[in-house]
Design a protein around this motif. Structure first.
Motif, PDB file in Angstrom:
ATOM      1  N   ASP A 260       0.819  -1.213   0.000  1.00  0.00           N
ATOM      2  CA  ASP A 260       0.000   0.000   0.000  1.00  0.00           C
ATOM      3  C   ASP A 260       0.857   1.269   0.000  1.00  0.00           C
ATOM      4  O   ASP A 260       0.540   2.228  -0.716  1.00  0.00           O
ATOM      5  CB  ASP A 260      -0.930   0.012   1.227  1.00  0.00           C
ATOM      6  N   ILE A 261       1.884   1.266   0.800  1.00  0.00           N
ATOM      7  CA  ILE A 261       2.779   2.423   0.887  1.00  0.00           C
ATOM      8  C   ILE A 261       4.225   1.928   0.962  1.00  0.00           C
ATOM      9  O   ILE A 261       4.564   1.133   1.847  1.00  0.00           O
ATOM     10  CB  ILE A 261       2.477   3.294   2.127  1.00  0.00           C
ATOM     11  N   ALA A 262       5.058   2.389   0.053  1.00  0.00           N
ATOM     12  CA  ALA A 262       6.483   2.058   0.081  1.00  0.00           C
ATOM     13  C   ALA A 262       7.217   3.123   0.899  1.00  0.00           C
ATOM     14  O   ALA A 262       6.841   4.302   0.880  1.00  0.00           O
ATOM     15  CB  ALA A 262       7.041   1.999  -1.339  1.00  0.00           C
ATOM     16  N   ILE A 263       8.260   2.709   1.611  1.00  0.00           N
ATOM     17  CA  ILE A 263       8.987   3.632   2.490  1.00  0.00           C
ATOM     18  C   ILE A 263      10.494   3.486   2.268  1.00  0.00           C
ATOM     19  O   ILE A 263      11.012   2.368   2.200  1.00  0.00           O
ATOM     20  CB  ILE A 263       8.673   3.350   3.978  1.00  0.00           C
ATOM     21  N   ILE A 264      11.170   4.627   2.199  1.00  0.00           N
ATOM     22  CA  ILE A 264      12.628   4.638   2.138  1.00  0.00           C
ATOM     23  C   ILE A 264      13.152   5.694   3.104  1.00  0.00           C
ATOM     24  O   ILE A 264      12.568   6.769   3.230  1.00  0.00           O
ATOM     25  CB  ILE A 264      13.147   4.892   0.704  1.00  0.00           C
ATOM     26  N   GLY A 265      14.227   5.361   3.800  1.00  0.00           N
ATOM     27  CA  GLY A 265      14.825   6.295   4.750  1.00  0.00           C
ATOM     28  C   GLY A 265      16.125   6.873   4.227  1.00  0.00           C
ATOM     29  O   GLY A 265      16.413   6.827   3.019  1.00  0.00           O
TER      30      GLY A 265
END
Length: 329
Positions: A260-265
């Motif tokens: 649903d939501i991709a995340i990168i830091g």
């Protein structure tokens, strides 16, 4: 415990002669110096380092001011500085400022009183004229201060563009950015990189910024609030701690990462490999940055020429489960 007078008596010289040998100040012939050092060894004499610092106005110590030691980025930076300084027999005095300018100024006064031989700053809250008054070698690490002071930083702007483009390439079109402190130069550069890449991708009108202040808890709460108001399918967090906060917020909202939501830091701290799913990140060469800053400071202290003043080290995209292509269209 042996005193300087005991050493002088054993070596058959004056206290002043022993002092000159200890401080390498003034002429002492080779034979006399040999007798003094032999007497020191026989008596197991340990010089009073505080007294020597007062006399020589040097202490074989350096100060390292960090804004938040609880941020997992900084311990690795500190470790690198300490490792290099230990090689050259320097002790590091660690000062944690909590991002407070007044606390940083108090630490500087303390460091000056201890006659530190140099200071490494990971803050950009000082005015250049303030720093000039310290009259000790300065190296700026992670957050550039002024062009006159040597600095070691990573490519924050380029790394932010890399992260934003990666989210786009896996199918994200509603990409939010969790911004760090608005007064911190690297947070500003990462925000600027996000903005410019979104415009380059034709998504300039879809920018959505969340304030996270480089804090895990604050980022989590801010993302929870944002998800109730805005449709988001990708998040670029300005540091890894905020990315972890975003991950918790998304999961607690009943959504899936990355489906649903991709995340990168941003940073590349070990914590990103301990989450479920593991977090993608833009990895900085953290240890190398700290070690390089320490070596530059040593050169300044020893009055050796610097090859150049400013170093910007490259960053690397590390793709893990949180930005898997699966489930994204």
């Amino acid at each position: 415990m042996a005193t300087i007078r005991d050493v002088a008596k054993r070596a058959g010289v004056s206290v002043a002669t022993v002092s000159r040998v200890l401080n390498q100040n003034g002429y002492v012939n080779e034979e006399t110096e040999k007798r003094v050092r032999q007497a020191m060894e026989e008596l197991n004499y340990k010089p009073n380092e505080v007294a020597r610092a007062l006399f020589k106005k040097t202490s074989k110590t350096v100060g390292l001011i960090v804004p938040d030691i609880t941020n997992p980025f900084f311990p690795e930076l500190v470790r690198a500085v300490e490792d290099v300084m230990n090689i050259y027999d320097y002790t590091v005095i660690l000062c944690n400022s909590d991002e407070k300018a007044e606390k940083e100024r108090e630490y500087i006064e303390v460091l000056k009183q201890k006659y530190v031989d140099g200071v490494i700053l990971t803050t950009n809250q000082f005015a250049p004229e303030e720093v000039e008054e310290w009259d000790v070698p300065i190296v700026v690490l992670d957050r550039p201060l002024h062009e006159r002071y040597p600095s070691v930083v990573a490519d924050n702007y380029g790394g932010a563009r890399l992260a934003t483009r990666h989210l786009y390439e896996i199918g994200c079109r509603r990409i939010a950015h969790i911004q760090g402190p608005t007064h911190v130069i690297n947070a500003i550069e990462r925000f600027r990189g996000y903005q410019d890449e979104m415009k380059a991708l034709g998504l300039g009108d879809r920018q959505f910024v969340i304030q996270g202040n480089y804090q895990l808890k604050q980022a989590k709460e801010a993302v929870m609030d944002a998800l109730a108001k805005q449709e988001i399918d990708g998040i670029f967090a300005g540091n890894d701690a905020m990315a972890v906060g975003a991950l918790k917020a998304v999961q607690q909202s009943g959504l899936r990462v990355p489906e649903d939501i991709a995340i990168i830091g941003y940073d590349g701290i070990p914590l990103t490999e301990m989450t479920t799913p593991e977090l993608s990140t833009v990895s900085q060469p953290i240890y190398e940055m700290g070690a390089m800053a320490a070596r530059i400071l040593i050169k300044q202290i020893e009055r050796k020429p610097l090859e150049k003043l400013h170093y910007q080290l490259p960053v690397q995209l590390v793709v893990r489960q949180s930005t898997s292509r699966r489930g994204l269209t």
